[in-house]
Design an enzyme around this catalytic site. Structure first.
Site, mmCIF file in Angstrom:
data_model
loop_
_atom_site.group_PDB
_atom_site.id
_atom_site.type_symbol
_atom_site.label_atom_id
_atom_site.label_comp_id
_atom_site.label_asym_id
_atom_site.label_seq_id
_atom_site.Cartn_x
_atom_site.Cartn_y
_atom_site.Cartn_z
ATOM 1 N N GLU A 1 0.853 -1.202 0.000
ATOM 2 C CA GLU A 1 0.000 0.000 0.000
ATOM 3 C C GLU A 1 0.887 1.251 0.000
ATOM 4 O OE1 GLU A 1 -4.321 0.467 1.767
ATOM 5 O OE2 GLU A 1 -2.906 1.072 3.298
ATOM 6 N N HIS B 1 5.962 -27.535 2.560
ATOM 7 C CA HIS B 1 5.114 -28.637 2.095
ATOM 8 C C HIS B 1 4.080 -28.123 1.112
ATOM 9 C CE1 HIS B 1 6.994 -31.189 5.106
ATOM 10 N NE2 HIS B 1 7.037 -30.065 5.807
ATOM 11 N N LYS C 1 -13.035 2.113 -3.116
ATOM 12 C CA LYS C 1 -14.119 2.444 -2.181
ATOM 13 C C LYS C 1 -15.186 3.276 -2.894
ATOM 14 C CE LYS C 1 -10.931 2.840 1.740
ATOM 15 N NZ LYS C 1 -10.372 3.723 2.744
HETATM 16 O O1 F6P Z 1 -7.337 0.107 2.902
HETATM 17 C C1 F6P Z 1 -7.310 1.486 2.816
HETATM 18 C C2 F6P Z 1 -7.227 2.131 4.122
HETATM 19 O O2 F6P Z 1 -7.378 3.479 3.871
HETATM 20 C C3 F6P Z 1 -5.935 1.814 4.855
HETATM 21 O O3 F6P Z 1 -4.906 2.647 4.514
HETATM 22 C C4 F6P Z 1 -6.383 1.935 6.272
HETATM 23 O O4 F6P Z 1 -5.474 1.335 7.135
HETATM 24 C C5 F6P Z 1 -7.722 1.263 6.218
HETATM 25 O O5 F6P Z 1 -8.276 1.687 4.989
HETATM 26 C C6 F6P Z 1 -8.654 1.566 7.349
HETATM 27 O O6 F6P Z 1 -8.919 2.930 7.432
HETATM 28 P P1 F6P Z 1 -9.543 3.568 8.730
HETATM 29 O O7 F6P Z 1 -8.593 3.370 9.847
HETATM 30 O O8 F6P Z 1 -9.734 5.011 8.409
HETATM 31 O O9 F6P Z 1 -10.841 2.872 8.992
#
Ligand code: F6P
Length: 515
Positions: free
Chosen positions: A333, A364, A485
């Protein structure tokens, strides 16, 4: 000679010749760990060109910027102060307030664990359910799994991250709401998965304890307004996750409250002390003896110049079972990007695919592919037994890790197979040949302690940041993730029968799923 020219030159040198010349490469030591980096496609000239790169990209300066609290995350306009969470004596006011967030969490954890803070019905908490995802989940889950044997006997600890409704059902299974504390961790307090699971957990607690439900929630966030709105006027426990700490760098933060409550009191303090020791090493060591710099240079060398698109992480330690998943987020990331903060594309491959698992279990399974597939990936061994009270087990684990690294590097020629097994038919002997030439790094410690888990993770944090600097990336943002998202949000109406997605294949899939 350029690094590309060195890489082209070394690709054509037999690996065994390279290794013969490198067998006296000095071991690197840092904060309880030793590392052997001799098994790589390098020689003195290529290594010296890598040191030039480190100077040209001013890695020591980049570390100074990080620890001075400069704005190393330009796209979000922030410093990256995760190191302050473990600093015993932070110097700046901003760093001190970051550190204070941990002290507040530790105080609250002690109150909960000792029964001074109780649930609505006056009973002490006996179970913690941690809800969060990504950086708000991997870290505390890793610590709790690694040191499961250091759990307080009277405290159950469960985790929930997935949007699949089953995850929360499993986490709550058999628990009594009257004695359960839900720790909700979300830096943004806007993450769909976490809010969904927290909402369902709230219904469960409300049904069990009624009006005083909010006393059963500890919310850790950088967005207290959203968390307060979620509590809807009721009084829950709120902790600060500082804005200047990225989710994947937040393992040291109040986000690990569940571990502070459910594990023995010294665990988190030792864990942070280990990280602070690694911070000292990284700040003080010169380029040649700085383990984080050397590993970052190797990352760039292997991925960008030798073209290895993946790296396997083989953790010979039961306590490090969840480390590959944790590091996938940290490295991929952070540096799985193609454009730098100036908007200019990086003209080379960046962070490789990181995957792996637990040794000897992987032996394995996918080790067959590591040894004999035509694809070649560098491997990284981390050998650190979780317990040393049984000599036979430790010797076995160590022998297997060493053997794997040796075979990956040296291979086994047809002549060697035939000399050892002269009666084999040729077609079988041919199948027993290992090409070898697989580079590896061997990181090791006599035992995986809480201190060493901290120093190891801090090492990987610094390595990730430094590799990002070498690639010219901002390691602290994640625009690619954000896009997914947004798109999921746009597709939900279509799943509910409102409108049609633009993409024809998605539209057809939705039709079929709904049928
Ligand atoms: O997966 C994307 C992300 O933005 C991560 O960087 C982060 O750790 C996670 O979502 C959770 O985000 P939050 O802590 O804001 O819920």
């Amino acid at each position: 000679m350029t690094l590309t020219a060195h890489a082209d030159r070394l690709k054509n040198v037999p690996f065994r010749d390279i290794l013969n010349a490198r067998s006296h490469t000095p071991r690197l030591d840092a904060a309880g760990w030793s590392a052997d980096i001799s098994r790589h496609y390098l020689d003195r000239e290529a290594e010296s060109a890598l040191f030039d790169l480190a100077r040209e990209k001013d890695l020591p300066g980049a570390l100074k910027h990080l620890f001075d609290g400069d704005m190393v995350n330009p796209s979000e306009g922030r410093p990256a102060l995760h190191w302050a969470l473990r600093a015993a004596l932070p110097r700046s006011e901003e760093a001190r307030s970051v550190r204070q967030s941990v002290i507040d969490a530790e105080d609250m954890a002690a109150d909960i664990a000792n029964g001074r803070k109780k649930g609505a019905s006056g009973e002490a908490f006996r179970a913690i359910v941690h809800i969060g995802i990504g950086g708000s989940d991997f870290g505390p889950r890793l610590i709790a799994d690694a040191f499961h044997d250091k759990r307080r006997q009277d405290m159950e600890l469960r985790y929930c991250a997935n949007l699949d409704p089953l995850d929360l059902e499993l986490a709550l299974d058999g628990l009594d709401p009257a004695t359960t504390l839900v720790v909700g961790v979300s830096k943004s307090f806007g993450t769909e998965e976490t809010l969904y699971n927290l909402g369902r957990a709230r219904d469960w607690v409300k049904a069990g304890v009624g009006d005083g439900w909010a006393a059963h929630f500890a919310l850790v966030t950088a967005n207290p307004d959203r968390a307060t709105a979620w509590l809807d006027g009721a009084e829950g426990l709120l902790l600060n996750l500082p804005e200047s700490v990225g989710g994947r760098f937040s393992i040291w933060s109040a986000g690990s409250l569940a571990c502070s409550i459910a594990l023995e009191p010294r665990v988190m303090a030792e864990f942070r002390a280990g990280a602070e020791a690694m911070d000292r090493h990284v700040k003080l060591a010169d380029i040649r003896s700085n383990l984080a710099i050397r590993l970052a240079l190797l990352d760039v060398w292997n991925a960008s110049f030798l073209g290895f698109g993946a790296r396997a992480l083989l953790a010979y330690s039961r306590r490090l079972k969840l480390l590959p998943a944790y590091l996938q987020q940290l490295e991929m990331e952070s540096n799985g990007k193609s454009v730098g903060p100036d908007g200019i594309p990086v003209q080379m491959p960046t962070a490789p695919l990181l995957w792996g698992g637990e040794g000897t279990i992987g032996q394995h399974s996918y080790h067959q592919w590591l040894h004999q597939s035509p694809s070649m990936v560098p491997t990284e061994f981390i050998l650190a037994p979780g317990a040393t009270d049984d000599e036979e087990g430790v010797t076995g684990l160590t022998a297997h890790a060493l053997a794997q690294a040796e075979v990956l590097a040296n291979g086994r020629t047809l002549e060697e197979v035939r000399a050892e097994e002269p009666d084999l038919p040729l077609e079988i002997a041919a199948q027993k040949v290992h090409a070898g030439g697989r580079p590896s790094t061997f990181i090791y410690a006599p035992e995986l302690t809480t201190f060493r888990l901290g120093s190891l993770i801090a090492l990987f944090e610094h390595r990730t940041y430094l590799a990002g600097v070498l690639w010219g990336l901002n390691s602290f943002d994640q625009w690619g993730v954000e896009r997914g998202k947004t798109m999921a949000g746009r597709l939900k109406p279509a799943l509910n029968g409102e409108g049609k997605p633009q993409d024809a294949i998605t539209a057809s899939l939705i039709n079929s799923i709904k049928r």
